[in-house]
Design a protein around this motif. Structure first.
Motif, PDB file in Angstrom:
ATOM      1  N   MET A 236     -26.067 -22.309  -6.970  1.00 31.07           N
ATOM      2  CA  MET A 236     -25.388 -23.187  -8.165  1.00 31.07           C
ATOM      3  C   MET A 236     -23.950 -22.982  -8.116  1.00 31.07           C
ATOM      4  N   ALA A 237     -22.987 -24.082  -7.831  1.00 36.89           N
ATOM      5  CA  ALA A 237     -21.606 -24.159  -7.765  1.00 36.89           C
ATOM      6  C   ALA A 237     -20.978 -23.691  -9.132  1.00 36.89           C
ATOM      7  N   LYS A 238     -19.941 -22.969  -9.041  1.00 39.13           N
ATOM      8  CA  LYS A 238     -18.942 -22.507 -10.156  1.00 39.13           C
ATOM      9  C   LYS A 238     -18.047 -23.576 -10.548  1.00 39.13           C
ATOM     10  N   PHE A 239     -17.972 -23.887 -11.627  1.00 33.95           N
ATOM     11  CA  PHE A 239     -16.934 -25.066 -12.104  1.00 33.95           C
ATOM     12  C   PHE A 239     -15.339 -24.379 -12.136  1.00 33.95           C
ATOM     13  N   THR A 240     -14.534 -24.865 -11.466  1.00 34.39           N
ATOM     14  CA  THR A 240     -13.185 -24.595 -11.246  1.00 34.39           C
ATOM     15  C   THR A 240     -12.273 -25.779 -12.267  1.00 34.39           C
ATOM     16  N   PRO A 241     -11.646 -25.329 -13.277  1.00 42.16           N
ATOM     17  CA  PRO A 241     -10.834 -26.500 -13.975  1.00 42.16           C
ATOM     18  C   PRO A 241      -9.909 -26.719 -13.156  1.00 42.16           C
ATOM     19  N   PRO A 242      -9.192 -28.122 -13.127  1.00 41.81           N
ATOM     20  CA  PRO A 242      -8.236 -28.286 -12.411  1.00 41.81           C
ATOM     21  C   PRO A 242      -7.047 -27.907 -12.862  1.00 41.81           C
ATOM     22  N   PRO A 243      -5.861 -27.815 -11.899  1.00 46.17           N
ATOM     23  CA  PRO A 243      -4.616 -27.312 -12.354  1.00 46.17           C
ATOM     24  C   PRO A 243      -3.996 -28.096 -13.522  1.00 46.17           C
TER      25      PRO A 243
END
Length: 85
Positions: free
Chosen positions: A1-8
């Motif tokens: 499962m991919a981990k969500f990374t918030p945009p800069p």
């Protein structure tokens, strides 16, 4: 499962800071203020006009200060937000 990374958010923060700096030069405070001096009856009517035109819930309209002068004269300051955003 991919981990969500918030945009800069650096670009957005710079834009917000630039906008706030530009707006700071356009007005001296957050509120629009207007001071009146008139008879008690006229003062009540003027305050009603402000509250009808700029509803308190949307513009935070209020009688900021008032004082009674000689005779039946009232000096008062009305205040409101410039927009109802």
């Amino acid at each position: 499962m991919a981990k969500f990374t918030p945009p800069p958010l650096d670009g957005l923060k710079r834009r917000i800071d630039r906008h706030r700096q530009q707006m700071a030069g356009e007005r001296s405070g957050m509120f629009v203020r207007e001071t009146f001096q008139m008879s008690r009856i006229e003062a009540r009517e003027k305050a009603r006009e402000w509250f009808e035109e700029f509803p308190k819930a949307a513009y935070w309209t209020e009688v900021e200060s008032w004082r009674q002068l000689d005779g039946d004269q009232i000096e008062f300051t009305m205040r409101r937000l410039p927009t109802a955003d």
